[in-house]
Design a protein around this motif. Structure first.
Motif, PDB file in Angstrom:
ATOM      1  N   PRO A  24       0.804  -1.226   0.000  1.00  0.00           N
ATOM      2  CA  PRO A  24       0.000   0.000   0.000  1.00  0.00           C
ATOM      3  C   PRO A  24       0.836   1.274   0.000  1.00  0.00           C
ATOM      4  O   PRO A  24       1.856   1.378   0.676  1.00  0.00           O
ATOM      5  CB  PRO A  24      -0.829  -0.119   1.282  1.00  0.00           C
ATOM      6  N   ILE A  25       0.369   2.226  -0.801  1.00  0.00           N
ATOM      7  CA  ILE A  25       0.921   3.572  -0.887  1.00  0.00           C
ATOM      8  C   ILE A  25      -0.264   4.530  -0.925  1.00  0.00           C
ATOM      9  O   ILE A  25      -1.252   4.271  -1.610  1.00  0.00           O
ATOM     10  CB  ILE A  25       1.763   3.774  -2.161  1.00  0.00           C
ATOM     11  N   LEU A  26      -0.156   5.638  -0.208  1.00  0.00           N
ATOM     12  CA  LEU A  26      -1.161   6.691  -0.319  1.00  0.00           C
ATOM     13  C   LEU A  26      -0.464   8.035  -0.187  1.00  0.00           C
ATOM     14  O   LEU A  26       0.199   8.302   0.816  1.00  0.00           O
ATOM     15  CB  LEU A  26      -2.235   6.556   0.769  1.00  0.00           C
ATOM     16  N   VAL A  27      -0.605   8.851  -1.223  1.00  0.00           N
ATOM     17  CA  VAL A  27      -0.168  10.247  -1.170  1.00  0.00           C
ATOM     18  C   VAL A  27      -1.442  11.074  -1.124  1.00  0.00           C
ATOM     19  O   VAL A  27      -2.286  10.973  -2.025  1.00  0.00           O
ATOM     20  CB  VAL A  27       0.686  10.637  -2.391  1.00  0.00           C
ATOM     21  N   PHE A 223       4.294   0.105   8.959  1.00  0.00           N
ATOM     22  CA  PHE A 223       3.882   1.177   8.064  1.00  0.00           C
ATOM     23  C   PHE A 223       4.545   2.463   8.537  1.00  0.00           C
ATOM     24  O   PHE A 223       4.954   2.585   9.695  1.00  0.00           O
ATOM     25  CB  PHE A 223       2.349   1.373   8.073  1.00  0.00           C
ATOM     26  N   ILE A 224       4.622   3.414   7.637  1.00  0.00           N
ATOM     27  CA  ILE A 224       5.135   4.732   8.014  1.00  0.00           C
ATOM     28  C   ILE A 224       4.312   5.810   7.324  1.00  0.00           C
ATOM     29  O   ILE A 224       3.704   5.579   6.280  1.00  0.00           O
ATOM     30  CB  ILE A 224       6.616   4.929   7.630  1.00  0.00           C
ATOM     31  N   ILE A 225       4.295   6.963   7.927  1.00  0.00           N
ATOM     32  CA  ILE A 225       4.060   8.208   7.207  1.00  0.00           C
ATOM     33  C   ILE A 225       5.417   8.870   7.183  1.00  0.00           C
ATOM     34  O   ILE A 225       5.907   9.349   8.217  1.00  0.00           O
ATOM     35  CB  ILE A 225       2.984   9.080   7.865  1.00  0.00           C
ATOM     36  N   ARG A 256       7.545  10.087  -7.231  1.00  0.00           N
ATOM     37  CA  ARG A 256       8.264  11.294  -6.807  1.00  0.00           C
ATOM     38  C   ARG A 256       7.236  12.384  -6.541  1.00  0.00           C
ATOM     39  O   ARG A 256       6.306  12.571  -7.335  1.00  0.00           O
ATOM     40  CB  ARG A 256       9.210  11.808  -7.898  1.00  0.00           C
ATOM     41  N   ARG A 257       7.454  13.131  -5.454  1.00  0.00           N
ATOM     42  CA  ARG A 257       6.581  14.282  -5.203  1.00  0.00           C
ATOM     43  C   ARG A 257       7.245  15.227  -4.216  1.00  0.00           C
ATOM     44  O   ARG A 257       7.747  14.790  -3.188  1.00  0.00           O
ATOM     45  CB  ARG A 257       5.221  13.855  -4.658  1.00  0.00           C
ATOM     46  N   GLY A 262       0.508  20.290   4.271  1.00  0.00           N
ATOM     47  CA  GLY A 262      -0.717  19.517   4.415  1.00  0.00           C
ATOM     48  C   GLY A 262      -0.703  18.184   3.705  1.00  0.00           C
ATOM     49  O   GLY A 262      -1.612  17.373   3.886  1.00  0.00           O
ATOM     50  N   GLU A 263       0.332  17.926   2.880  1.00  0.00           N
ATOM     51  CA  GLU A 263       0.417  16.666   2.147  1.00  0.00           C
ATOM     52  C   GLU A 263       1.283  15.656   2.894  1.00  0.00           C
ATOM     53  O   GLU A 263       2.187  16.032   3.640  1.00  0.00           O
ATOM     54  CB  GLU A 263       0.986  16.909   0.751  1.00  0.00           C
ATOM     55  N   PHE A 264       1.023  14.370   2.653  1.00  0.00           N
ATOM     56  CA  PHE A 264       1.759  13.307   3.339  1.00  0.00           C
ATOM     57  C   PHE A 264       1.843  12.082   2.444  1.00  0.00           C
ATOM     58  O   PHE A 264       1.085  11.937   1.474  1.00  0.00           O
ATOM     59  CB  PHE A 264       1.099  12.940   4.677  1.00  0.00           C
ATOM     60  N   ILE A 265       2.780  11.190   2.798  1.00  0.00           N
ATOM     61  CA  ILE A 265       2.876   9.876   2.148  1.00  0.00           C
ATOM     62  C   ILE A 265       2.768   8.801   3.223  1.00  0.00           C
ATOM     63  O   ILE A 265       3.555   8.783   4.182  1.00  0.00           O
ATOM     64  CB  ILE A 265       4.192   9.698   1.376  1.00  0.00           C
ATOM     65  N   PHE A 266       1.808   7.919   3.057  1.00  0.00           N
ATOM     66  CA  PHE A 266       1.631   6.728   3.893  1.00  0.00           C
ATOM     67  C   PHE A 266       2.033   5.533   3.044  1.00  0.00           C
ATOM     68  O   PHE A 266       1.630   5.429   1.876  1.00  0.00           O
ATOM     69  CB  PHE A 266       0.163   6.614   4.320  1.00  0.00           C
ATOM     70  N   GLN A 267       2.837   4.633   3.599  1.00  0.00           N
ATOM     71  CA  GLN A 267       3.238   3.448   2.840  1.00  0.00           C
ATOM     72  C   GLN A 267       3.607   2.314   3.768  1.00  0.00           C
ATOM     73  O   GLN A 267       3.920   2.521   4.951  1.00  0.00           O
ATOM     74  CB  GLN A 267       4.424   3.758   1.927  1.00  0.00           C
TER      75      GLN A 267
END
Length: 309
Positions: A24-27, A223-225, A256-257, A262-267
């Motif tokens: 799983p990945i969520l941006v 998991f991490i943010i 890449r981002r 306010g933005e984050f990456i969860f993976q």
């Protein structure tokens, strides 16, 4: 992948790279979690200046400087490295070598200063009959589940985050949303252990800001943010990367981002290849002062290590 409309998940990443990314990945943005992003950012944006300076990066760079100046003594310096890095021994343990530096070398050595403010907070979360309890616990000496020769495996004691920062309804709402993110990608989760890392990294005209000097890595969590960006001030660069480690050992950047406020990456993080089938790593590139006339730059983030059970 350019900064496109959020959210982005592993499905869009799979389409882009032309193969299935299973972990799983969520941006996303805080607003995608149905949080009041403006209120959250406004409240926490001024909190980072109260955090203590992180001495560990400075000590590591100081020792690397001495390795270069005294190659004949590297074996002896390596013995002292861990004790000095972890704070078991103070600077007196390396004064023999510091005292032998020339005036110019000594000036370079003394210019190595902390550039990252940091604090941590640990929480245990449990869901019972659809009620979620969140309890803050003391953070023990921190070490990551990485190779023994990696300095991140050595124990580090970070300052506990101020209560007014993390014992706040906005922060607890975010923790609750993190709990749901995990439940969405792993069935049967009723307990989480979450460590929050509050970090404020400085960039100057003379020195880039670097929140990931070790390069592409895993944190040793389920998991991490990797970063929820709260402030980006007078900066350019700082590209967050999600990386796949292939079966042949090669690493490929699959996302890449440059995260905005306010933005984050969860993976998924460590051992995800055993659970989902894709081995994800992460990295963030150095960042630089955008306008020297405005002075230094800052990137303030909250990261989360998330473990099930």
């Amino acid at each position: 992948m350019p900064n496109k409309k959020l959210p982005i998940d592993q499905t869009q990443v799979s389409d882009r790279v032309g193969r299935s990314i299973k972990s799983p990945i969520l941006v996303a943005h805080l607003s995608d979690l149905e949080l009041d992003a403006s209120d959250f950012l406004q409240h926490f944006s001024s909190q980072f200046r109260q955090l203590a300076w992180d001495p560990y990066d400075m000590r590591r760079q100081q020792m690397e400087f001495l390795f270069e100046q005294f190659p004949q003594d590297v074996a002896t310096l390596q013995i002292r490295f861990k004790a000095y890095y972890t704070g078991v021994k103070d600077r007196r343990s390396i004064r023999h070598w510091v005292g032998q530096l020339s005036a110019a070398e000594k000036a370079s050595f003394e210019s190595i200063r902390p550039w990252r403010r940091r604090a941590v907070a640990h929480f245990e979360m449990r869901e019972n009959k659809r009620s979620l309890s969140i309890k803050r616990k003391e953070v023990p000496a921190f070490r990551q589940d990485v190779e023994e020769e990696d300095v991140r495996s050595w124990p580090r004691q970070f300052e506990e985050a101020p209560a007014n920062f993390v014992e706040d309804e906005r922060f607890y709402q975010l923790l609750g949303k993190i709990f749901r993110l995990v439940q969405n990608v792993r069935q049967g989760v009723s307990k989480l252990r979450v460590t929050a890392h509050l970090m404020s990294v400085q960039a100057t005209v003379q020195r880039a800001g670097d929140n990931s000097p070790e390069g592409a890595h895993e944190d040793g969590a389920d998991f991490i943010i990797s970063a929820l960006v709260v402030n980006r001030t007078n900066l350019r660069g700082g590209e967050s990367q999600v990386i796949e480690k292939r079966e042949d050992g090669q690493k490929e950047i699959i996302l890449r981002r440059v995260l905005q406020e306010g933005e984050f990456i969860f993976q998924a993080d460590s051992r995800d290849e055993l659970v989902y089938g894709t081995d994800l790593w992460h990295h963030v590139t150095p960042f630089y002062v955008d306008d020297p006339s405005k002075g230094e730059g800052w990137r303030d983030i909250i990261g989360f290590d998330i473990n099930v059970g």
